[in-house]
Design a protein around this motif. Structure first.
Motif, short mmCIF file in Angstrom:
data_model
loop_
_atom_site.label_atom_id
_atom_site.label_comp_id
_atom_site.label_asym_id
_atom_site.label_seq_id
_atom_site.Cartn_x
_atom_site.Cartn_y
_atom_site.Cartn_z
N ARG A 142 0.84 -1.19 0.00
CA ARG A 142 0.00 0.00 0.00
C ARG A 142 0.89 1.25 0.00
O ARG A 142 1.06 1.89 1.03
N GLU A 151 -6.17 11.71 -8.85
CA GLU A 151 -5.33 10.52 -8.78
C GLU A 151 -6.18 9.29 -9.10
O GLU A 151 -7.41 9.30 -8.92
N GLU A 203 3.94 16.73 -0.97
CA GLU A 203 2.85 15.87 -0.51
C GLU A 203 1.78 16.71 0.21
O GLU A 203 0.58 16.51 0.00
N ARG A 248 3.50 7.15 -1.59
CA ARG A 248 4.22 8.14 -2.39
C ARG A 248 4.61 7.44 -3.69
O ARG A 248 4.84 6.22 -3.69
N LYS A 304 -3.56 13.12 8.61
CA LYS A 304 -4.33 13.30 7.38
C LYS A 304 -5.82 13.10 7.67
O LYS A 304 -6.66 13.90 7.27
N THR A 332 -1.91 2.50 9.52
CA THR A 332 -1.19 3.53 8.77
C THR A 332 0.00 2.87 8.08
O THR A 332 0.23 1.68 8.22
N ARG A 367 -6.63 11.39 -4.44
CA ARG A 367 -6.85 12.81 -4.23
C ARG A 367 -7.28 13.54 -5.50
O ARG A 367 -6.84 13.20 -6.58
N PHE A 368 -8.13 14.52 -5.31
CA PHE A 368 -8.47 15.39 -6.42
C PHE A 368 -7.32 16.36 -6.63
O PHE A 368 -6.72 16.84 -5.67
N VAL A 369 -7.01 16.64 -7.88
CA VAL A 369 -5.89 17.53 -8.18
C VAL A 369 -6.38 18.90 -8.65
O VAL A 369 -5.88 19.93 -8.24
N ASP A 387 -6.50 18.76 -2.51
CA ASP A 387 -7.61 17.81 -2.43
C ASP A 387 -8.65 18.27 -1.40
O ASP A 387 -9.85 18.28 -1.66
N ARG A 424 -0.37 18.45 -2.24
CA ARG A 424 -1.37 17.56 -2.84
C ARG A 424 -2.57 17.38 -1.90
O ARG A 424 -3.72 17.42 -2.32
N THR A 467 1.48 14.87 7.15
CA THR A 467 1.38 13.77 6.20
C THR A 467 1.26 12.41 6.89
O THR A 467 1.15 11.38 6.23
N GLU A 484 -4.08 5.02 -1.13
CA GLU A 484 -3.47 6.27 -0.70
C GLU A 484 -3.26 7.26 -1.85
O GLU A 484 -2.71 8.32 -1.67
#
Ligand SMILES: Cc1cc2nc3c(=O)[nH]c(=O)nc-3n(C[C@H](O)[C@H](O)[C@H](O)COP(=O)(O)OP(=O)(O)OC[C@H]3O[C@@H](n4cnc5c(N)ncnc54)[C@H](O)[C@@H]3O)c2cc1C
Lengths: 455, 245
Positions: free
Chosen positions: A24, A85, B37, A27, B15, B186, A71-73, B44, B40, B10, A68
């Motif tokens: 998972r 994403e 990060e 990055r 988050k 996590t 996300r909307f960009v 979002d 981003r 992060t 992970e």
């Protein structure tokens, strides 16, 4: 380097289940480092696992979750172009954009799919005859290659990779982000007409008559009916309802939250047997009457099954197989008649069978739909006798110039598959150029010989 | 509407908390090392919830920079209503036993750096007579165990520091919340062996938000960790020392 979990996982049909090494990453560099380390011989991306068979499985090898990367960009309120994403789900897109007056350009029969999965299987919806597949609304995407390089793919840039990746079941690389167009809507409702068709010919006739008038069309088909009734069905035809027709009193872009049900465990396999399925099919056909201009919320119209979580467990522990084939217009009648006959003769009944007219084929090298008619059905897996039967169906489909859908397949043979997908060699050439060592491979890709077993 | 500063934005729980707060229309200041990060995440959250989210580079170990960092955050937001400290460094216990640099990094990140920023934050809230400090400590700080006492001792120190801080700030009406999460799903725990009763970050975030509302002092999350730790803490030392935990 990131850790993995050795897990027994399966697609939505619960068959086959395989032990995979699940990662998972959160990055992009987690993925590039992982691939460079050579920790696993192969990797395959996995979205929400809504493919039925082994498309998103990698027996004894790496599976990359996209949880992970969700996300909307960017969103452009003027044009409706959304960049996000690949792990973003259709459910989230609806949740955030429908209240602002935007809807998905194309959606499959469940909203629990990711953007990556929708591109990689080049999914289609009830509007295929007018709007094509999901990828046809995709402007471009970023693809992480086996080399670690990230390339920008569109119809103009890296177009070979673009057309290999749409419908390319994750084998060209990892889709990181994509840009696509949402469509403007006035309401969260559809105006739906229901028409009953006496038999297959009647259904074809109704599809032909109505295709122009409705953006969405689909027929639920009773696959236990025989003789003159063979293929009797209920057509559901819809268009997005204008706000003025929605009389709920509240905001026309919102619907009430409906209660969700859950199937908490696998049902014993006798629950869905020939008799209960027959009873269901009989009741379904007879309850429906021809009805006009019914206002139906988007959830009930597009995603009738989503209101029951884990409904796949109703098929029991052995799971089930979903089978979908498309036939060209010339052979549709013959092919489908033959298919339905064999199903009822063999006593293999289907709870849900869906017939739909499909539009022109796009440029995706392994993309499924082409012009004609497609039938999708699920068959409980009670015994191993099902597999030879499915192979017979494959041959029947191939003989009629049809093909089966990778998102649903778990049993086809390499020869039949190659037969059905004439662009396979082109696909393999593009793949060989960017991934000569088959870093990206899946159980399905090896089973069907899309990639070679090992090099 | 509040302005909340999240340190270590992060991390998995941070988050989830950011989304939880944004859902309640709070504006956010995200602070941490990985600026790309955070950008981003900020983008979002902004698209989903329409709140203002700004990104602030923050290095826990750059003690000299903490004052400027805080001033900069204040200038951006105008006012800060709450702070979440969510970063930490688990480190490698064995390495920390052999390489002092690793031990130092574990202790500095989890304890010393927290003291540095929290001192600044505490003064600000004290003069304002308002605000909350929500700090993620750990159940590992409740009892020293051979498998992770480097991390545990730093978190234990942090918990004691927070106890004192709460005592100092209670008359100013500033809320100090010590959170001791159990196992949370996590990046740190994914694929780790020996994990049980693993909670989802969203679930934990919801619970923490509730504790902030209710002005709880010290809380385990999920709640049953209180009982697990009660049992672990009650084992007499002469027995405990022989266990391989
Ligand atoms: C109830 C139900 C109804 C359905 N109805 C339809 C329908 O009407 N029309 C239709 O076309 N399909 C339909 N499907 C199938 C479903 O739309 C597809 O299987 C879809 O691809 C599932 O998306 P997923 O995110 O779950 O992907 P997964 O099933 O997890 O993966 C599918 C493929 O996508 C690849 N993939 C996923 N993410 C990425 C990525 N980021 N980069 C590269 N490759 C990636 C995987 O490697 C795999 O090859 C239905 C499925 C269900 C369960």
């Amino acid at each position: 380097m990131i850790k993995h979990k050795e897990s027994l996982i399966a697609g939505w049909g619960n068959y086959p289940a395989e032990v995979c090494n699940v990662y998972r990453p959160d990055r992009v560099r987690d993925i590039t480092e992982l691939i460079a380390s050579g920790a696993q011989p192969h990797y395959i991306s996995r979205g929400l696992g809504r493919s039925y068979g082994d498309t998103a499985l990698n027996h004894g090898s790496g599976v990359l979750l996209h949880t992970e990367f969700a996300r909307f960009v960017h969103f452009d309120e003027q044009t409706g172009i959304l960049e996000c994403e690949a792990g973003v789900s259709f459910e989230e897109i609806i949740e955030h954009f429908l209240p602002r007056g935007w809807f998905l350009p194309v959606t499959p029969g469940t909203k629990f799919v990711t953007v990556g999965g929708a591109i990689a299987n080049d999914v289609h919806g009830k509007n295929h005859h007018v709007d094509g597949t999901f990828s046809q609304h995709v402007l471009d995407f970023k693809l992480l290659l086996a080399s670690g390089e990230i390339v920008h793919c569109s119809r103009e840039e890296q177009s070979d990779l673009f057309y290999a990746t749409i419908g390319g079941v994750g084998l060209t690389g990892v889709i990181l982000t994509a840009r696509f167009r949402l469509i403007p809507v006035e309401s969260a409702y559809l105006e739906v007409d229901y028409l009953k068709a006496k038999n297959l010919d009647h259904a074809f006739e109704l599809f032909a008559q109505t295709n122009e008038k409705y953006q969405y069309s689909v027929a639920w088909i009773d696959c236990l009916s025989k003789g003159d009734n063979l293929g009797r069905s209920v057509l559901m035809l819809g268009n997005h309802a204008p706000a003025s027709k929605v009389k709920t009193g509240g905001d026309p872009l919102r619907i009430k939250n409906k209660p969700k049900f859950n199937v908490p465990f696998n049902f014993p396999s006798f629950v869905l047997n020939r008799w209960s399925i027959r009873a269901f099919n009989f009741a379904y056909y007879n309850i429906h009457q021809n009805e006009k201009s019914k206002i139906v919320d988007y959830d009930s119209f597009f995603y009738p099954l989503d209101s029951v979580h884990n409904w796949n467990r109703a098929y029991g522990k052995k799971g089930f197989v979903q089978y979908q084939a498309v036939f060209p217009p010339e052979t549709s009648r013959q092919g489908l008649t033959e298919m339905l006959k064999r199903l009822s003769q063999s006593g293999r009944s289907s709870f849900l069978a869906v017939l739909k007219s499909s539009g022109e084929q796009n440029g995706g090298l392994l993309s499924f739909p082409f012009k004609g008619y497609t039938l999708a059905l699920d068959i409980p897996l009670h015994d191993d006798g099902l597999f030879p039967f499915l192979r017979e169906l494959d041959e029947l489909v191939a003989a009629h110039g049809g093909r089966i859908y990778l998102a649903k397949d778990s049993e086809a043979s390499p020869a039949t598959f190659a037969n059905m997908y004439p662009d396979l060699a082109k696909f393999q050439a593009v793949k060989a150029a960017v991934d000569p060592n088959n870093v990206f491979s899946s159980s399905q890709a090896r089973r069907l010989g899309i990639v070679e077993e090992s090099r | 509407m509040k302005n909340v500063l999240i340190l270590g934005a992060t991390s998995g729980i941070a988050k989830a908390l950011a989304y939880q707060f944004a859902g309640k229309k709070h504006n956010l200041l995200l602070a941490g090392r990985d600026v790309e990060e955070m950008k981003r995440i900020a983008q979002d959250i902004h698209i989903r919830h329409g709140v203002k989210v700004t990104v602030h580079p923050f290095d826990a170990l750059d003690y000299d920079g903490h004052a400027d960092f805080f001033t900069n955050c204040l200038e951006t937001a105008g006012e800060i209503d709450g702070i979440v400290l969510a970063y930490g460094y688990l480190g490698d216990q064995r390495r920390a036993e052999n390489e002092f640099a690793e031990a130092r990094r574990v202790i500095e990140t989890n304890y010393l750096s927290a003291v540095s920023v929290l001192n600044i934050a505490a003064n600000y809230f004290e003069s304002k007579k308002d605000g909350f400090l929500c700090v993620l400590s750990s159940v590992a700080g409740d009892r020293g165990r051979q498998s992770n006492f480097m991390y545990g001792s730093a978190k234990g120190g942090l918990s004691l520091y927070l106890q004192g801080l709460r005592n100092r700030l209670s008359k100013s009406g500033v809320h100090v919340l010590t959170v001791k999460p159990g196992f949370v799903d996590t990046k740190m725990t994914f694929g780790q062996s020996g994990m049980f009763l693993v909670a989802k970050p969203e679930q934990v975030a919801k619970a923490i938000d509730k504790m902030i509302q209710k002005r709880v002092d010290v809380a385990y999350t999920p709640f049953f960790w209180r009982y697990i730790m009660l049992i672990i803490k009650s084992v007499p030392e002469r027995i405990f020392k022989r266990l391989s935990l």
